[in-house]
Design a protein around this motif. Structure first.
Motif, short mmCIF file in Angstrom:
data_model
loop_
_atom_site.label_atom_id
_atom_site.label_comp_id
_atom_site.label_asym_id
_atom_site.label_seq_id
_atom_site.Cartn_x
_atom_site.Cartn_y
_atom_site.Cartn_z
N ARG A 31 0.83 -1.21 0.00
CA ARG A 31 0.00 0.00 0.00
C ARG A 31 0.86 1.26 0.00
O ARG A 31 0.60 2.21 -0.73
N GLU A 34 2.46 1.62 -3.39
CA GLU A 34 1.50 1.98 -4.44
C GLU A 34 1.08 3.44 -4.33
O GLU A 34 0.91 4.12 -5.34
N LEU A 35 0.93 3.90 -3.10
CA LEU A 35 0.62 5.31 -2.90
C LEU A 35 1.76 6.18 -3.44
O LEU A 35 1.52 7.21 -4.08
N HIS A 36 3.00 5.70 -3.18
CA HIS A 36 4.17 6.42 -3.69
C HIS A 36 4.18 6.39 -5.23
O HIS A 36 4.51 7.39 -5.87
N LEU A 37 3.77 5.25 -5.77
CA LEU A 37 3.77 5.11 -7.24
C LEU A 37 2.82 6.10 -7.91
O LEU A 37 3.05 6.50 -9.05
N MET A 38 1.77 6.48 -7.20
CA MET A 38 0.81 7.43 -7.77
C MET A 38 1.48 8.77 -8.06
O MET A 38 1.01 9.54 -8.89
N GLU A 39 2.56 9.05 -7.33
CA GLU A 39 3.23 10.34 -7.48
C GLU A 39 4.56 10.25 -8.21
O GLU A 39 5.00 11.22 -8.80
N CYS A 40 5.22 9.07 -8.09
CA CYS A 40 6.62 8.99 -8.54
C CYS A 40 6.72 8.33 -9.91
O CYS A 40 6.51 7.11 -10.04
#
Lengths: 337, 195
Positions: A31, A34-40
């Motif tokens: 989680r 994935e939250l980081h992936l939304m931005e990076c």
């Protein structure tokens, strides 16, 4: 010069790409990442690349060929030790060499124990010398056998000859110093000291080559076969398949016949010892004599028992290695097809 | 730039709010694959994943147009929160449909559908190069784990190693594989440019 390759601003989170793509991340890590992936975007590109690569890694069976059979067997088992001292069996070789040497050194004491007061001092000098000589000679015999196997020969003949020569040297060296008379007093005619020693040597040889040399060198020969990639042939031989043919120069010593042989010679030894003890006359050092005879008999049993135990374990290891390598190859073939 | 730029986020939001088709497409391109990946990692099937993501993106765009995004979090986090709600709705629906308890963390974790070998020869070569960069022991444990599906405990037994040692080998193998992949791609790119 500026680094043109973009990097994630959070290296700790960027590290999570590996467990994420390999499916090792736990729910919390997933989680967070994935939250980081939304931005990076950097990590997202890395995930796309790594995910595709992991997918290819899962399905591309040809990748198994990036490992050679010798690498696999070298990693998997016993054959990995072939190039190590005494083919990776140094500890076993040391143990059996010491026991075998004791088996030839102890009779030096046994044969004169009846008159320990007169000959004990000399025997205490001779026995350690015999022990040291035979330990070295046995290790040398095993090492020469291993060297022979590494060079493509069976190695057994060389080892037997070395041990035979070393034993002959011991007998020849002891002969001039051995008392000529019969020391042990019993109701039957006993051997003179030197002949008694030779008889003990013959007894030792009943178990020596059969349990110390033969299984040891057979295992080393099998290791060499595995290094050469003959896993199927080795497995066939070890499983007792009629089509399993041993390599030239050495037969397959099976555990059951060896055990039966050990049981037979043990019975013979026990009967002989019982006969001797039943007929011994009273002497000044009878207890010492009997104690040494029993110790020798125990050693005589212990040596082959240790060899058998070790050998049975090695056979299992060899089979396990064959099965592992073959199953790896079969997986490869099955998935490839 | 690694993280999304607040300025580009603002422009994207404004574009969506003004009904700019190109902005909506950019919005979709940015978030759809990430959300699909997250769902596939949880073992959600392709059709369900498409539905959930479609719902999420439609809801996000509708809320943006209604000016309900207040900018208290980043755009990505905000979309993620909408996605989480949709995903939980999906799970609750799945529970009702299947009449069995489906806990979020019990969803089997799977990788993306693997590309078929031969579909992408470049990828195959990169993976091969990455594998070659691993020492044989690490290569073997990685293959046994990823291809053979064997857990570390089983590999440890097979290789006569401790479980901890095997786990460390596996971790190292995966890290090296990732690094080897990046290195292989870097060396492959100039070659391709030359060609």
């Amino acid at each position: 010069m500026l680094d043109s390759v973009p990097h994630c601003s959070d290296p700790v989170l960027a590290e999570l790409a590996t467990p994420y793509c390999f499916g090792d991340a736990d729910e919390g890590q997933r989680r967070t990442f994935e939250l980081h992936l939304m931005e990076c975007d950097v990590c997202w590109r890395e995930v796309q690349r790594l995910d595709a690569a992991v997918g290819a890694l899962r399905t591309d069976m040809a990748l198994a060929h990036t490992l050679t059979v010798s690498e696999i067997s070298g990693l998997l088992g016993l054959s990995a030790g072939l190039d190590r001292p005494l083919a990776g069996h140094l500890r076993h070789a040391l143990i059996v060499s010491v026991l075998w040497a004791l088996l030839l050194a102890l009779p030096v004491l046994v044969e004169i124990a009846w008159r320990w007061d007169r000959y004990g001092g000399g025997a205490l000098i001779a026995a350690p010398l015999v022990f040291a000589w035979m330990t070295g000679a046995t290790l040398a015999a095993l090492a020469l056998g291993v060297r022979g196997v590494r060079r493509g020969r069976a190695g057994l003949a060389v080892s037997v000859l070395v041990m035979l020569a070393a034993t002959a040297v011991v007998c020849a060296a002891l002969a001039p110093f051995a008392p000529v008379e019969r020391l042990v007093e019993a109701r039957f005619q006993t051997y003179p000291v030197f002949l008694g020693y030779v008889k003990a040597v013959v007894h030792a040889w009943l178990v020596g080559p059969a349990f110390v040399l033969w299984p040891f060198l057979f295992v080393v020969v099998m290791q060499r076969q595995l290094v050469a990639g003959r896993h199927r042939a080795v497995l066939r031989l070890l499983k007792g398949d009629p089509e399993g043919v041993p390599p030239p120069g050495i037969r397959y010593p099976r555990v059951l016949p060896l055990t039966l042989y050990l049981a037979t010679v043990s019975l013979y030894n026990w009967l002989g010892m019982a006969h001797l003890f039943d007929n011994l006359l009273a002497g000044p050092h009878t207890r010492l004599f009997m104690g040494l005879v029993m110790t020798k008999s125990a050693l005589w049993l212990l040596l082959p028992a240790i060899c058998l135990w070790w050998y049975a374990g090695c056979l299992n290891e060899l089979k396990r290695e064959c099965l592992a390598v073959l199953s790896f190859a079969q997986d490869d073939e099955r998935r490839g097809s | 730039m690694s993280m999304s730029d607040p300025e580009s986020d603002r422009l994207l939001i404004e574009g969506v709010q003004q009904g700019d088709e190109a902005a909506c497409e950019r919005f979709d391109e940015r978030f759809r694959p990430r959300l699909i990946t997250a769902l596939k990692k949880r073992g959600v099937g392709t059709y369900d994943a498409d539905d959930i993501v479609q719902d999420t993106l439609a809801a996000a765009i509708a809320q943006l147009r209604d000016r309900r995004f207040e900018g208290r979090s980043t755009l990505g986090s905000w979309v993620w929160s909408i996605f989480s709600n949709r995903f939980h709705d999906f799970l609750r629906g799945a529970i009702r449909r299947d009449r069995r308890a489906v806990a979020l963390d019990r969803f089997e974790q799977r990788g993306l559908p693997a590309p078929r070998v031969g579909d992408d020869e470049d990828l195959r070569l990169l993976v091969r190069a990455a594998m070659q960069s691993l020492p044989p022991r690490e290569r073997l444990v990685l293959l046994l784990n990823v291809q053979g599906g064997r857990p570390a405990r089983e590999i440890a037994q097979l290789l006569k190693l401790g479980v901890k040692v095997t786990e460390a080998l596996l971790t190292s193998a995966k890290r090296r594989f990732r690094a080897g992949l990046a290195a292989a791609q870097e060396t492959a790119a100039p070659k391709r440019l030359k060609e």
